[in-house]
Design a protein around this motif. Structure first.
Motif, PDB file in Angstrom:
ATOM      1  N   PHE A 123      45.830  35.527  25.977  1.00 60.09           N
ATOM      2  CA  PHE A 123      46.286  34.270  26.576  1.00 60.09           C
ATOM      3  C   PHE A 123      47.653  34.446  27.228  1.00 60.09           C
ATOM      4  N   GLN A 124      47.801  35.506  28.010  1.00 58.87           N
ATOM      5  CA  GLN A 124      49.061  35.770  28.711  1.00 58.87           C
ATOM      6  C   GLN A 124      49.423  34.578  29.588  1.00 58.87           C
ATOM      7  N   GLY A 125      50.633  34.104  29.473  1.00 60.55           N
ATOM      8  CA  GLY A 125      51.100  33.006  30.310  1.00 60.55           C
ATOM      9  C   GLY A 125      51.062  31.641  29.651  1.00 60.55           C
ATOM     10  N   VAL A 126      50.504  31.538  28.455  1.00 60.27           N
ATOM     11  CA  VAL A 126      50.527  30.245  27.770  1.00 60.27           C
ATOM     12  C   VAL A 126      51.974  29.956  27.384  1.00 60.27           C
ATOM     13  N   LYS A 127      52.466  28.798  27.790  1.00 55.89           N
ATOM     14  CA  LYS A 127      53.874  28.464  27.567  1.00 55.89           C
ATOM     15  C   LYS A 127      54.168  28.005  26.147  1.00 55.89           C
ATOM     16  N   HIS A 128      53.174  27.425  25.497  1.00 56.14           N
ATOM     17  CA  HIS A 128      53.436  26.784  24.208  1.00 56.14           C
ATOM     18  C   HIS A 128      52.458  27.265  23.146  1.00 56.14           C
ATOM     19  N   THR A 129      52.988  27.530  21.970  1.00 53.50           N
ATOM     20  CA  THR A 129      52.150  27.859  20.824  1.00 53.50           C
ATOM     21  C   THR A 129      52.571  26.988  19.652  1.00 53.50           C
ATOM     22  N   MET A 130      51.599  26.653  18.830  1.00 54.82           N
ATOM     23  CA  MET A 130      51.859  25.843  17.641  1.00 54.82           C
ATOM     24  C   MET A 130      51.101  26.430  16.460  1.00 54.82           C
ATOM     25  N   GLN A 131      51.745  26.444  15.317  1.00 51.89           N
ATOM     26  CA  GLN A 131      51.113  26.846  14.058  1.00 51.89           C
ATOM     27  C   GLN A 131      51.056  25.595  13.197  1.00 51.89           C
ATOM     28  N   LEU A 132      49.859  25.161  12.841  1.00 53.91           N
ATOM     29  CA  LEU A 132      49.674  23.965  12.030  1.00 53.91           C
ATOM     30  C   LEU A 132      49.082  24.351  10.687  1.00 53.91           C
ATOM     31  N   ASN A 133      49.702  23.846   9.616  1.00 53.52           N
ATOM     32  CA  ASN A 133      49.210  24.133   8.271  1.00 53.52           C
ATOM     33  C   ASN A 133      48.869  22.869   7.502  1.00 53.52           C
ATOM     34  N   ASP A 134      49.301  21.740   8.023  1.00 49.96           N
ATOM     35  CA  ASP A 134      49.086  20.471   7.352  1.00 49.96           C
ATOM     36  C   ASP A 134      48.803  19.422   8.413  1.00 49.96           C
ATOM     37  N   ARG A 135      47.985  18.471   8.084  1.00 48.84           N
ATOM     38  CA  ARG A 135      47.619  17.425   9.048  1.00 48.84           C
ATOM     39  C   ARG A 135      48.845  16.708   9.604  1.00 48.84           C
ATOM     40  N   SER A 136      49.900  16.601   8.792  1.00 48.92           N
ATOM     41  CA  SER A 136      51.112  15.913   9.246  1.00 48.92           C
ATOM     42  C   SER A 136      51.853  16.712  10.330  1.00 48.92           C
ATOM     43  N   ASP A 137      51.509  17.995  10.509  1.00 50.24           N
ATOM     44  CA  ASP A 137      52.123  18.810  11.564  1.00 50.24           C
ATOM     45  C   ASP A 137      51.625  18.405  12.952  1.00 50.24           C
ATOM     46  N   TRP A 138      50.492  17.692  13.011  1.00 54.17           N
ATOM     47  CA  TRP A 138      49.830  17.365  14.272  1.00 54.17           C
ATOM     48  C   TRP A 138      50.073  15.909  14.619  1.00 54.17           C
ATOM     49  N   SER A 139      50.971  15.676  15.565  1.00 50.38           N
ATOM     50  CA  SER A 139      51.227  14.322  16.040  1.00 50.38           C
ATOM     51  C   SER A 139      51.627  14.393  17.506  1.00 50.38           C
ATOM     52  N   LYS A 140      51.506  13.292  18.189  1.00 53.51           N
ATOM     53  CA  LYS A 140      51.903  13.268  19.599  1.00 53.51           C
ATOM     54  C   LYS A 140      53.399  13.514  19.729  1.00 53.51           C
ATOM     55  N   LYS A 141      54.149  13.058  18.742  1.00 56.33           N
ATOM     56  CA  LYS A 141      55.592  13.286  18.764  1.00 56.33           C
ATOM     57  C   LYS A 141      55.894  14.790  18.657  1.00 56.33           C
ATOM     58  N   THR A 142      55.182  15.497  17.784  1.00 64.43           N
ATOM     59  CA  THR A 142      55.369  16.939  17.626  1.00 64.43           C
ATOM     60  C   THR A 142      55.010  17.671  18.915  1.00 64.43           C
TER      61      THR A 142
END
Length: 163
Positions: A123-142
Motif C-alpha cells: 500500500f505504498q502511498g497511503v497517507k494514514h494508518t491506524m491501529q485499533l485494539n478497542d471499539r472506543s479507538d474507532w470514532s469520527k473524532k479519532t
C-alpha cells in the motif's frame, strides 16, 4: 518480526484501483471499504469483503466498519474516507487500518501484527494508518484527528456527516 504471510495479487490490484480515480469511473462503483483477512492456513492475505458506494446504500463506510468489528476480532481494512474541511474543501484519502480486538485470541493478534508490514509495503502511498485494539479507538473524532495530523486543515464532516 516477519510472519511469512504473503499478500495475494487481488489485494494489490484492488489497492491500485482504490488509490487512482479515473474520470470515467462512476462514483457509485468506487470501492469505499475493503476488508482483508489472513486465510489458507495463515499463509495468505486475501480480500474478505469489499463495499462500493452502491453496496453501501444509505449506510456509510464508518458504520459498515463498525459492523465488521462486531463480527470479527482481527482484520485489515482500507477505507476511502471522504471528508470536508471547515473551509469547505472536499477531499478523499485512503486510511489503512489494522483491527486486532483486545478480545481476540493472542495467537491471531500476533499474526496480524507481524504481517501488517507485509501488507503495508503493498500500500505504498497511503497517507494514514491506524491501529485499533478497542471499539472506543474507532470514532469520527479519532479519524478527524488522524486526517488533521497530515493536513493542518480542520475536518468538519466525514462521509457528509458532521463530526
Amino acid at each position: 518480526m516477519a510472519s511469512g504471510v504473503a499478500v495475494c495479487d487481488e489485494v494489490k490490484n484492488l489497492y491500485d484501483t482504490m488509490k487512482v480515480v479515473h474520470n470515467e469511473d462512476k462514483p457509485e462503483d468506487r470501492v469505499r471499504l475493503a476488508i482483508f483477512k489472513i486465510v489458507k492456513n495463515n499463509e495468505v492475505i486475501e480480500i474478505s469483503k469489499k463495499y462500493t458506494q452502491k453496496d453501501l446504500g444509505d449506510s456509510t463506510p464508518f458504520s459498515i466498519f463498525c459492523q465488521e468489528m462486531d463480527e470479527c476480532p482481527c482484520f485489515y481494512a482500507l477505507y476511502d474516507c471522504h471528508f470536508e474541511t471547515e473551509s469547505h474543501v472536499e477531499k478523499d484519502e485512503l486510511i489503512f487500518i489494522t483491527w486486532t480486538s483486545d478480545a481476540g485470541a493472542i495467537k491471531n493478534k500476533m499474526l496480524y501484527s507481524s504481517s501488517k508490514e507485509q501488507l503495508k509495503k503493498c500500500f505504498q502511498g497511503v497517507k494514514h494508518t491506524m491501529q485499533l485494539n478497542d471499539r472506543s479507538d474507532w470514532s469520527k473524532k479519532t479519524i478527524a484527528e488522524k486526517l488533521q495530523d497530515k493536513n493542518s486543515l480542520r475536518v468538519a464532516k466525514i462521509d457528509n456527516v458532521p463530526i
